[in-house]
Motif scaffolding. Structure first.
Motif, PDB file in Angstrom:
ATOM      1  N   SER A 161       0.783  -1.279   0.167  1.00 30.33           N
ATOM      2  CA  SER A 161      -0.041  -0.068   0.146  1.00 30.33           C
ATOM      3  C   SER A 161       0.985   1.412   0.008  1.00 30.33           C
ATOM      4  CB  SER A 161      -0.900  -0.158   1.317  1.00 30.33           C
ATOM      5  OG  SER A 161      -1.741  -1.133   1.393  1.00 30.33           O
ATOM      6  N   LYS A 165       0.880   3.927  -3.055  1.00 25.46           N
ATOM      7  CA  LYS A 165       0.643   5.363  -2.611  1.00 25.46           C
ATOM      8  C   LYS A 165       1.967   6.182  -3.339  1.00 25.46           C
ATOM      9  CE  LYS A 165      -0.493   8.264   1.393  1.00 25.46           C
ATOM     10  NZ  LYS A 165       0.640   8.935   1.542  1.00 25.46           N
ATOM     11  N   GLU A 169       1.343   9.015  -6.278  1.00 22.19           N
ATOM     12  CA  GLU A 169       1.510  10.525  -5.937  1.00 22.19           C
ATOM     13  C   GLU A 169       2.455  10.990  -7.210  1.00 22.19           C
ATOM     14  OE1 GLU A 169       1.646  10.438  -1.154  1.00 22.19           O
ATOM     15  OE2 GLU A 169       3.602  10.450  -2.254  1.00 22.19           O
TER      16      GLU A 169
END
Ligand code: ZN
Length: 234
Positions: A161, A165, A169
């Motif tokens: 995760s 992420k 981004e």
């Protein structure tokens, strides 16, 4: 665009792994429940045979009591017989005594049968106890393994995760949004390869123009059939 497609492929790989791990985690309580059921069944089968053994013992005690009351009756009758002076009464009492003695023999035969049953049941109980003990050990081990597995999956999920992420981004928001919507709706993959002019997502033939656009790699190209984002590996 090629760099973005590559990013999408990595993102998709992480998301697929996340989905797979989430499914495995979701499945853990079911596996635990199945082990608990097995444990309960083993305990129940042991309890059933123990209960049967107790029941046989109760039945045997009852027979013992029945023998006891008949023995008392015989003793009482023998005293009466000893005291009587009348021949026919003496005969009648003798008849009564033999009737009780017959009953005692039958009761003792039954008692013997029950004792044999008890011996067999004791062997069965011992075997069942051994089996239940082994099953309990095995199930406890499997439970512990599940606990370890659960921890490992949670840790891996957290790792993935975080990676996901960080990747997201760095990506173009609109592209990410398109990807996310496709990934959620398709259930497997949002970005797929073009192979021999076919979309590997829906397995339909693509138009030559679409294949050309995908090969050129200058823009995001979607399959005309399923809408998945296409890439050509080189
Ligand atoms: Zn397609």
């Amino acid at each position: 665009m090629r760099a973005e497609l590559e990013q999408l492929l990595i993102l998709q790989d992480r998301q697929q792994k996340i989905r797979q791990i989430e499914n495995e985690i979701k499945n853990l309580p079911l596996q635990r429940k199945s082990l608990e059921t097995q444990l309960a069944e083993t305990a129940a089968s042991l309890e059933a045979i123990k209960h049967k053994t107790r029941q046989v013992e109760v039945d045997r005690k009852k027979l013992e009591l029945d023998v006891g009351t008949r023995t008392e009756s015989i003793n009482r009758l023998k005293t009466q017989q000893y005291q009587t002076r009348k021949n026919d009464e003496f005969q009648a009492i003798g008849h009564e005594i033999r009737r009780y003695e017959d009953e005692i023999r039958k009761l003792e035969d039954q008692e013997l049968e029950l004792m044999e049953q008890t011996d067999k049941l004791k062997v069965e109980v011992a075997a069942e106890e051994k089996k239940a003990g082994a099953a309990k050990d095995s199930i406890n081990r499997q439970m512990a393994d599940l606990g370890e597995k659960s921890k490992a999956l949670e840790a891996r999920l957290e790792e993935l995760s975080k990676e996901r992420k960080e990747l997201a981004e760095k990506m173009d928001e609109d592209l990410l949004d398109r990807f996310e919507r496709l990934f959620a709706s398709k259930g497997d993959s949002a970005i797929v390869a073009v192979e021999h002019g076919f979309c590997t997502g829906c397995h339909m033939r693509l138009t030559p123009a679409t294949v050309n656009d995908a090969e050129a790699g200058k823009e995001i190209v979607n399959c005309e059939q399923c809408g998945r984002i296409l890439y050509v590996s080189n």
